[in-house]
Design an enzyme around this catalytic site. Structure first.
Site, PDB file in Angstrom:
ATOM      1  N   CYS A  71      87.650 -17.030  76.116  1.00 23.50           N
ATOM      2  CA  CYS A  71      87.500 -15.605  76.180  1.00 23.50           C
ATOM      3  C   CYS A  71      87.312 -15.233  74.891  1.00 23.50           C
ATOM      4  CB  CYS A  71      88.800 -14.916  76.597  1.00 23.50           C
ATOM      5  SG  CYS A  71      89.103 -15.409  78.376  1.00 23.50           S
ATOM      6  N   ARG A  85      81.507 -19.294  72.730  1.00 26.94           N
ATOM      7  CA  ARG A  85      82.699 -19.893  73.090  1.00 26.94           C
ATOM      8  C   ARG A  85      82.935 -20.067  74.617  1.00 26.94           C
ATOM      9  NH1 ARG A  85      86.801 -17.813  69.494  1.00 26.94           N
ATOM     10  NH2 ARG A  85      87.855 -17.530  71.057  1.00 26.94           N
ATOM     11  N   TRP A 125      86.662 -16.098  80.490  1.00 27.42           N
ATOM     12  CA  TRP A 125      86.421 -17.444  80.661  1.00 27.42           C
ATOM     13  C   TRP A 125      87.706 -17.453  81.997  1.00 27.42           C
ATOM     14  CZ3 TRP A 125      89.365 -22.344  80.789  1.00 27.42           C
ATOM     15  CH2 TRP A 125      88.604 -23.265  80.872  1.00 27.42           C
ATOM     16  N   ASN A 183      92.872 -12.068  75.612  1.00 25.25           N
ATOM     17  CA  ASN A 183      92.700 -13.375  75.378  1.00 25.25           C
ATOM     18  C   ASN A 183      93.930 -14.148  75.724  1.00 25.25           C
ATOM     19  OD1 ASN A 183      90.055 -12.782  74.891  1.00 25.25           O
ATOM     20  ND2 ASN A 183      89.830 -13.724  72.915  1.00 25.25           N
ATOM     21  N   GLY A 184      94.043 -15.310  76.585  1.00 24.56           N
ATOM     22  CA  GLY A 184      95.183 -16.078  76.686  1.00 24.56           C
ATOM     23  C   GLY A 184      95.869 -16.101  78.049  1.00 24.56           C
ATOM     24  N   GLU A 241      83.048 -41.193  71.055  1.00 21.00           N
ATOM     25  CA  GLU A 241      82.690 -39.696  70.608  1.00 21.00           C
ATOM     26  C   GLU A 241      81.044 -39.732  71.431  1.00 21.00           C
ATOM     27  OE1 GLU A 241      83.443 -36.923  69.927  1.00 21.00           O
ATOM     28  OE2 GLU A 241      81.715 -35.837  68.984  1.00 21.00           O
ATOM     29  N   LYS A 295      79.896 -36.628  73.865  1.00 18.95           N
ATOM     30  CA  LYS A 295      78.746 -35.971  73.764  1.00 18.95           C
ATOM     31  C   LYS A 295      77.725 -35.961  74.912  1.00 18.95           C
ATOM     32  CE  LYS A 295      79.662 -33.680  71.105  1.00 18.95           C
ATOM     33  NZ  LYS A 295      80.796 -33.965  70.402  1.00 18.95           N
ATOM     34  N   GLU A 299      79.480 -33.951  78.069  1.00 21.14           N
ATOM     35  CA  GLU A 299      79.702 -32.428  77.679  1.00 21.14           C
ATOM     36  C   GLU A 299      78.479 -31.724  78.012  1.00 21.14           C
ATOM     37  OE1 GLU A 299      82.463 -31.091  74.266  1.00 21.14           O
ATOM     38  OE2 GLU A 299      81.108 -32.570  73.457  1.00 21.14           O
ATOM     39  N   HIS A 356      87.872 -57.615  80.465  1.00 19.58           N
ATOM     40  CA  HIS A 356      89.229 -57.109  81.033  1.00 19.58           C
ATOM     41  C   HIS A 356      89.035 -56.217  82.118  1.00 19.58           C
ATOM     42  CE1 HIS A 356      91.198 -59.563  77.896  1.00 19.58           C
ATOM     43  NE2 HIS A 356      90.630 -58.956  76.920  1.00 19.58           N
ATOM     44  N   LYS A 376      84.034 -23.102  73.283  1.00 23.05           N
ATOM     45  CA  LYS A 376      84.237 -23.504  71.859  1.00 23.05           C
ATOM     46  C   LYS A 376      85.619 -23.927  71.469  1.00 23.05           C
ATOM     47  CE  LYS A 376      82.187 -25.120  68.209  1.00 23.05           C
ATOM     48  NZ  LYS A 376      81.785 -26.415  68.258  1.00 23.05           N
TER      49      LYS A 376
HETATM   50  C1  AGP Z   1      83.889 -31.117  70.914  1.00 22.72           C
HETATM   51  O1  AGP Z   1      82.456 -31.585  71.439  1.00 22.72           O
HETATM   52  C2  AGP Z   1      84.274 -30.537  72.182  1.00 22.72           C
HETATM   53  N1  AGP Z   1      83.919 -29.262  72.394  1.00 22.72           N
HETATM   54  C3  AGP Z   1      86.001 -30.431  71.953  1.00 22.72           C
HETATM   55  O2  AGP Z   1      86.170 -31.820  72.515  1.00 22.72           O
HETATM   56  C4  AGP Z   1      86.530 -29.973  70.983  1.00 22.72           C
HETATM   57  O3  AGP Z   1      86.387 -31.179  69.732  1.00 22.72           O
HETATM   58  C5  AGP Z   1      88.110 -29.919  71.138  1.00 22.72           C
HETATM   59  O4  AGP Z   1      88.420 -28.875  71.837  1.00 22.72           O
HETATM   60  C6  AGP Z   1      88.870 -29.642  69.662  1.00 22.72           C
HETATM   61  O5  AGP Z   1      88.624 -28.568  69.059  1.00 22.72           O
HETATM   62  P1  AGP Z   1      89.035 -28.230  67.509  1.00 22.72           P
HETATM   63  O6  AGP Z   1      88.125 -29.411  66.618  1.00 22.72           O
HETATM   64  O7  AGP Z   1      88.435 -26.905  67.298  1.00 22.72           O
HETATM   65  O8  AGP Z   1      90.495 -28.242  67.485  1.00 22.72           O
END
Ligand code: AGP
Length: 608
Positions: free
Chosen positions: A2, A27, A74, A100-101, A481, A485, A488, A504, A603
């Site tokens: 949020c 975000r 959110w 937020n929270g 990674e 990507k 996501e 395995h 974000k």
């Molecule tokens: C990355 O593409 C993601 N959106 C997510 O995994 C992110 O890296 C993770 O939430 C950690 O965030 P931070 O680096 O701000 O701690």
């Protein structure tokens, strides 16, 4: 997650709040709303869905007044809907709250308030805060907020306005970020810096347990006991231009293309001859670092992948035993932290709830904390003993790209520095590696120039339902990674594996046409990777290979090959990541995904 904005001043409240909310859009959110106070009345507009819905609502029915709060929600408690959007308001329409929270004890509080004849209009935990402040209100908003927060369990950043005190916004932070922007005859609040930058670069970051009273010409701060405290303002070094898309269709693509310059900038900031300079927030002495027994890295998501690469670096160069853990596991698993360890928190945002909690677990055991952070002045940076900044500039795209390569860069440099302190590499080897580092920006640019090649490969595979990404050694985490990507932003299932694990189990998934991305650059594990690719080919998989320039063997093995320039094995994840980022990006665009705002993601993950 949020986003919160708030404003008090002479500008048009609608446009200031709306512009702030647009700045926080990246975000992640599913509904939004705003509220103001005018002539003793609360005005509230809120709506489910995109911010454009709120903007249209405000053009038909603008808010009046010169004080207001706004929110992008959110959903956590209660589905995305008009009623559940913030601001939430008490029964008497006097108090409006954005939050937020998460309030963990909201159910108990709600029961209590229902008995006192409060009626609820939403399914949110936030509405409880509005009713409780109303219940506690005896003519002093600050006191009623303080009384209320003493009952709340969870994490929260709140901003409150009240019809009886139309000259102030009262804010409180506990576990969720909140920043105050200091203007001339106007002041602002926001959960993240971009929302303030159109108005001011002077900011004050709230710490947990602090309350702020924000008036047009004055800001005051108090601790949770209501005692006045002094807080210093800081200047943000970047301006609104750094958060524009420029000519790129998406922030993600812009950020991928920024990477060579970010690395170049970091080289000039951090390498002085053959010495390293990690900046003024890096406060550990060489002696302290030379005596470390081991390193424990804890982080989430992409930052965890960078940390995994860090493990290979610290162990290979500096011969320091290194553990890597996901923060949400680390914080609850009662890890052994004896000896003289260093706990590292790696994070782009500096606000990730689990990473922060992991840091606090270690701090409570008096362990040294080093963080690698992008956002200056963020909570994790402030709570660490030392911080190395990523200097990647604001990262807006939800999918992290430039922060990742900058994290690897910092880890590489730090491992060289530790190897120097521990005499595990001789100076000529270190000099050679520094030379290699300096070549990176040029090599990264060369890869970016070949974006069209990646786009063509993406076009061939855009309808795939599943990808496997394999690598070995330091490029195993790079494969993880690359898979993240893809997941996501394209919503296509993708799994990263250490190539040696294929037999395995995972190879059972391979059949004719299965797409596999194999990282087979020239390295100590190159021959092993060739064997893995052969195995896949004999099962008729379609193997997309990331290889090293001029490798003729690879040309005949892969169904598609993307070449990167030759480079030192331990630096290769920086180069390999670029085609993987571009591949995920183009697959997502070809599938018409919302690249910068993928579904269900935020974000920065400031709640558990
Ligand atoms: C990355 O593409 C993601 N959106 C997510 O995994 C992110 O890296 C993770 O939430 C950690 O965030 P931070 O680096 O701000 O701690």
């Amino acid at each position: 997650m949020c986003g919160i904005v708030g404003y008090i001043g002479d500008k048009d409240i609608n446009s200031v709040l709306m512009a702030g909310l647009w700045r926080l859009e990246y975000r992640g959110y599913d509904s939004s709303g705003v509220a103001s106070v005018m002539d003793g009345e609360l005005e509230v507009r809120k709506v489910k869905g995109r911010l454009m819905n709120l903007q249209e609502m405000l053009s038909e029915k603008p808010l009046s007044g010169n004080i207001g709060i706004g929110h992008t929600r959110w959903a956590t408690h209660g589905e995305p809907s008009d009623q559940n959007a913030h601001p939430q308001v008490g029964c008497k329409n006097k108090i409006a709250v954005v939050h937020n929270g998460i309030i963990e004890n909201y159910y108990t509080l709600k029961e209590e308030l229902l008995k006192k004849k409060h009626f609820f209009k939403s399914n949110t935990d936030t509405e409880v805060i509005a009713h409780l402040i109303e219940e506690n209100y005896k003519g002093n908003l600050k006191e009623s907020v303080l009384k209320t927060i003493s009952r709340l369990v969870g994490s929260y950043a709140i901003a409150v306005i009240c019809t009886d005190e139309p000259d102030k916004i009262v804010i409180f932070r506990y576990g969720s970020p909140l920043i105050v922007g200091i203007g001339k005859n106007e002041n602002l609040i926001a959960s993240d810096i971009p929302a303030l930058l159109d108005h001011t670069k002077d900011i004050i970051a709230m710490n947990d347990g602090e309350l702020g009273i924000i008036k047009k010409d004055k800001v005051e701060f108090f601790n949770a006991e209501g005692e006045k405290i002094k807080k210093e303002k800081k200047k943000v070094k970047w301006g609104p231009e750094s958060i524009e898309k420029e000519d790129f269709p998406h922030y993600m693509l812009k950020e991928i293309h920024e990477q060579p310059n970010i690395i170049r900038n970091n080289i000039s900031l951090k390498i002085k001859g053959n010495e390293f300079n990690f900046g003024e927030d890096f406060k550990f002495s060489p002696k302290e670092l030379a005596h470390l027994s081991h390193i424990i890295i804890q982080a989430c998501g992409t930052s965890w992948h960078a940390g995994y690469i860090g493990k290979y670096l610290f162990e290979d160069f500096a011969r320091i035993r290194t553990e890597i853990d996901i923060s949400s596991e680390f914080r609850y698993r009662n890890p052994v932290m004896d000896g003289e360890p260093l706990v590292m928190a790696i994070t782009q945002s500096g606000e990730t709830a689990d990473t922060l909690a992991g840091l606090r677990e270690a701090k409570a055991k008096f362990i040294k904390i080093l963080s690698l952070v992008n956002v200056k002045g963020s909570t994790i940076a402030r709570e660490s003993d030392s911080t190395i900044y990523l200097n990647a500039g604001p990262e807006i795209g939800v999918a992290s790209t430039k922060a990742f390569t900058s994290q690897i860069f910092q880890l590489y440099l730090l491992s060289l520095y530790l190897s120097k302190l521990k005499w595990t590499l001789d100076s000529s080897e270190i000099d050679k590696k520094i030379k290699e580092i300096k070549e990176l920006p040029k090599k990264m640019k060369k890869i970016l120039k070949k974006e069209n090649e990646i786009k063509e490969i993406a076009n061939k595979f855009k309808n795939a339902k599943d990808f496997m990404l394999i690598g070995r050694g330091i490029n195993y985490p790079t494969a993880l990674e690359g898979a993240l990507k893809l997941k996501e932003i394209s919503y296509i299932h993708a799994t990263g594996y250490p190539a040696g694990e294929m037999k395995h189990g995972p190879i059972a998934m391979i059949s004719e046409g299965s797409p596999v991305v194999a990282i087979a650059t020239k390295s100590s594990v190159y021959d092993k990777m060739l064997s893995n690719i052969e195995e896949l080919k004999s099962r008729k998989a379609k193997v997309i290979v990331i290889g090293t320039e001029n490798d003729e063997i690879i040309k005949n093995l892969g169904s598609d090959v993307f070449y990167i320039p030759e480079c030192e094995e331990n630096l290769s994840p920086i180069l390999v990541s670029i085609p993987l980022q571009l591949f995920a990006y183009h697959i997502a665009v070809l599938n018409e995904r919302d690249v910068d705002r993928p579904r269900n993601l935020a974000k920065s993950v400031t709640v558990e």
